[in-house]
Design a protein around this motif. Structure first.
Motif, mmCIF file in Angstrom:
data_model
loop_
_atom_site.group_PDB
_atom_site.id
_atom_site.type_symbol
_atom_site.label_atom_id
_atom_site.label_comp_id
_atom_site.label_asym_id
_atom_site.label_seq_id
_atom_site.Cartn_x
_atom_site.Cartn_y
_atom_site.Cartn_z
ATOM 1 N N ALA A 179 10.069 14.726 -4.495
ATOM 2 C CA ALA A 179 9.458 15.071 -3.209
ATOM 3 C C ALA A 179 8.310 15.530 -2.865
ATOM 4 N N LEU A 180 7.574 15.319 -1.787
ATOM 5 C CA LEU A 180 6.068 15.781 -1.675
ATOM 6 C C LEU A 180 6.227 16.403 -0.334
ATOM 7 N N ASP A 181 5.565 17.854 -0.223
ATOM 8 C CA ASP A 181 5.654 18.411 0.956
ATOM 9 C C ASP A 181 4.147 17.863 1.731
ATOM 10 N N ALA A 182 4.724 16.976 3.035
ATOM 11 C CA ALA A 182 3.369 16.301 3.485
ATOM 12 C C ALA A 182 3.151 16.842 4.660
ATOM 13 N N GLY A 183 3.624 17.875 4.832
ATOM 14 C CA GLY A 183 3.373 19.042 6.063
ATOM 15 C C GLY A 183 4.085 19.009 7.283
ATOM 16 N N PRO A 184 3.607 19.306 8.397
ATOM 17 C CA PRO A 184 4.592 19.624 9.525
ATOM 18 C C PRO A 184 5.193 18.271 10.251
ATOM 19 N N LEU A 185 6.001 18.395 11.051
ATOM 20 C CA LEU A 185 6.635 17.190 11.673
ATOM 21 C C LEU A 185 5.635 16.034 12.360
ATOM 22 N N ALA A 186 4.619 16.884 12.884
ATOM 23 C CA ALA A 186 3.677 15.789 13.465
ATOM 24 C C ALA A 186 3.029 14.852 12.475
ATOM 25 N N VAL A 187 2.991 15.012 11.065
ATOM 26 C CA VAL A 187 2.390 14.116 9.899
ATOM 27 C C VAL A 187 3.373 12.817 9.942
ATOM 28 N N SER A 188 4.603 13.195 10.339
ATOM 29 C CA SER A 188 5.529 11.913 10.389
ATOM 30 C C SER A 188 5.050 10.713 11.011
ATOM 31 N N ALA A 189 4.540 10.550 11.956
ATOM 32 C CA ALA A 189 3.628 9.379 12.315
ATOM 33 C C ALA A 189 2.950 8.582 11.317
ATOM 34 N N THR A 190 2.141 9.413 10.581
ATOM 35 C CA THR A 190 1.373 8.744 9.524
ATOM 36 C C THR A 190 2.200 8.339 8.414
ATOM 37 N N VAL A 191 3.259 8.809 8.033
ATOM 38 C CA VAL A 191 4.236 8.501 7.220
ATOM 39 C C VAL A 191 4.960 7.161 7.365
ATOM 40 N N GLU A 192 5.528 7.358 8.758
ATOM 41 C CA GLU A 192 6.488 6.084 9.292
ATOM 42 C C GLU A 192 5.432 4.944 9.208
ATOM 43 N N ALA A 193 4.362 5.004 9.621
ATOM 44 C CA ALA A 193 3.262 3.989 9.725
ATOM 45 C C ALA A 193 3.025 3.245 8.400
ATOM 46 N N ILE A 194 3.269 3.910 7.318
ATOM 47 C CA ILE A 194 3.311 3.316 5.934
ATOM 48 C C ILE A 194 4.164 2.118 5.708
ATOM 49 N N THR A 195 5.275 2.202 6.286
ATOM 50 C CA THR A 195 6.395 1.208 5.993
ATOM 51 C C THR A 195 5.896 0.067 6.602
ATOM 52 N N PRO A 196 5.415 -0.369 7.667
ATOM 53 C CA PRO A 196 4.818 -1.745 7.869
ATOM 54 C C PRO A 196 3.716 -2.109 7.230
ATOM 55 N N LEU A 197 2.855 -1.131 6.804
ATOM 56 C CA LEU A 197 1.685 -1.550 5.916
ATOM 57 C C LEU A 197 2.471 -2.077 4.713
ATOM 58 N N LEU A 198 3.453 -1.427 4.073
ATOM 59 C CA LEU A 198 4.065 -1.992 2.834
ATOM 60 C C LEU A 198 4.726 -3.281 2.947
ATOM 61 N N ILE A 199 5.419 -3.417 3.787
ATOM 62 C CA ILE A 199 5.915 -4.680 4.377
ATOM 63 C C ILE A 199 4.909 -5.873 4.579
#
Ligand SMILES: NC(=O)c1ccc[n+]([C@@H]2O[C@H](COP(=O)([O-])OP(=O)(O)OC[C@H]3O[C@@H](n4cnc5c(N)ncnc54)[C@H](OP(=O)(O)O)[C@@H]3O)[C@@H](O)[C@H]2O)c1
Length: 215
Positions: A179-199
């Motif tokens: 686990a890595l602390d990626a910051g506040p919940l507002a950062v989740s948009a950036t993390v969620e957007a990684i998945t379509p990139l991976l696909i």
């Protein structure tokens, strides 16, 4: 702590149940109790055949909420609103979002709700729950392949320090996940957007099980 999975019968939900139930008390949920029972029985059989000790039961999605301390939402993001509206008693609980809203065309595209991300949408719908995002970027197939080590970093986002810490410990209890602390919940948009990139990377380069490891 008891961990419940809303949509536990799904592609990623069953894989998470297989992995998490080795170290935690886990409840697989479904809109239909019978469907949860069938998925749970299959997971129990797999774990028994591998001679792995586990603690796994099944219930309805509402039963999951009633009996769990940590509740993982593992459903298609577009079904979030209707699912939350069908449940009661999520107040005071830790709610984990791994949902990645996306659209499919010639390529996969991140398609967030107006709140900014699925996790923020969930927090807005559940102001009295502690929403934390995690597990967004791990391919479901690997969760289900018990012979495979899960060797990825997992970005964890949340506004509540204690809730985030509990979810980070949950992440670190699974295989080789880190686990890595990626910051506040507002950062989740950036993390969620990684998945379509991976696909997209997997699709256009004919790669499998593309994930991220930050180091
Ligand atoms: N697949 C991946 O590799 C992956 C990786 C990371 C994150 N995620 C995220 O994890 C979430 C689940 O993905 P998945 O691939 O496991 O999805 P899935 O298998 O298509 O669906 C998961 C579960 O959601 C429930 N569901 C389906 N339609 C529904 C509806 N109309 N209303 C309420 N519940 C419904 C179903 O459970 P019941 O019929 O039993 O109620 C289903 O088993 C998604 O948000 C995705 O973005 C997926």
């Amino acid at each position: 702590m008891k961990v419940g999975i809303i949509g536990g019968t799904g592609f990623i939900g069953t894989g998470m149940a297989l992995r998490l139930s080795q170290n935690h008390e886990v409840i697989m949920g479904s809109r239909k109790k019978e469907k949860a029972t069938v998925s749970c029985d299959a997971c129990c059989l797999t774990l028994k055949e591998l001679d792995i000790p586990f603690n796994l039961t099944s219930s309805t999605n509402q039963g999951v909420v009633d009996d769990s301390d940590i509740i993982i939402f593992s459903i298609p993001a577009e079904m979030l609103s209707v699912t939350v509206d069908s449940l009661t008693g999520l107040e005071g609980k830790i709610v984990v979002s791994l949902m990645n809203p996306m659209e499919r065309g010639d390529y996969f595209r991140y398609a967030p709700p107006e709140e900014g991300s699925a996790a923020q949408q969930l927090q807005k719908m559940l102001p009295d729950s502690t929403v934390v995002s995690a597990f967004n970027n791990i391919p479901a197939k690997l969760w289900n392949q018990m012979s495979k080590i899960l060797d990825y970093t997992v970005c964890v986002c949340g506004d509540d320090k204690d809730g985030k810490q509990i979810v980070m410990e949950l992440v670190n209890s699974i295989s080789e996940l880190k686990a890595l602390d990626a910051g506040p919940l507002a950062v989740s948009a950036t993390v969620e957007a990684i998945t379509p990139l991976l696909i997209n990377i997997a699709k256009f380069n004919k790669m499998r099980d593309v994930g991220v490891y930050f180091r």
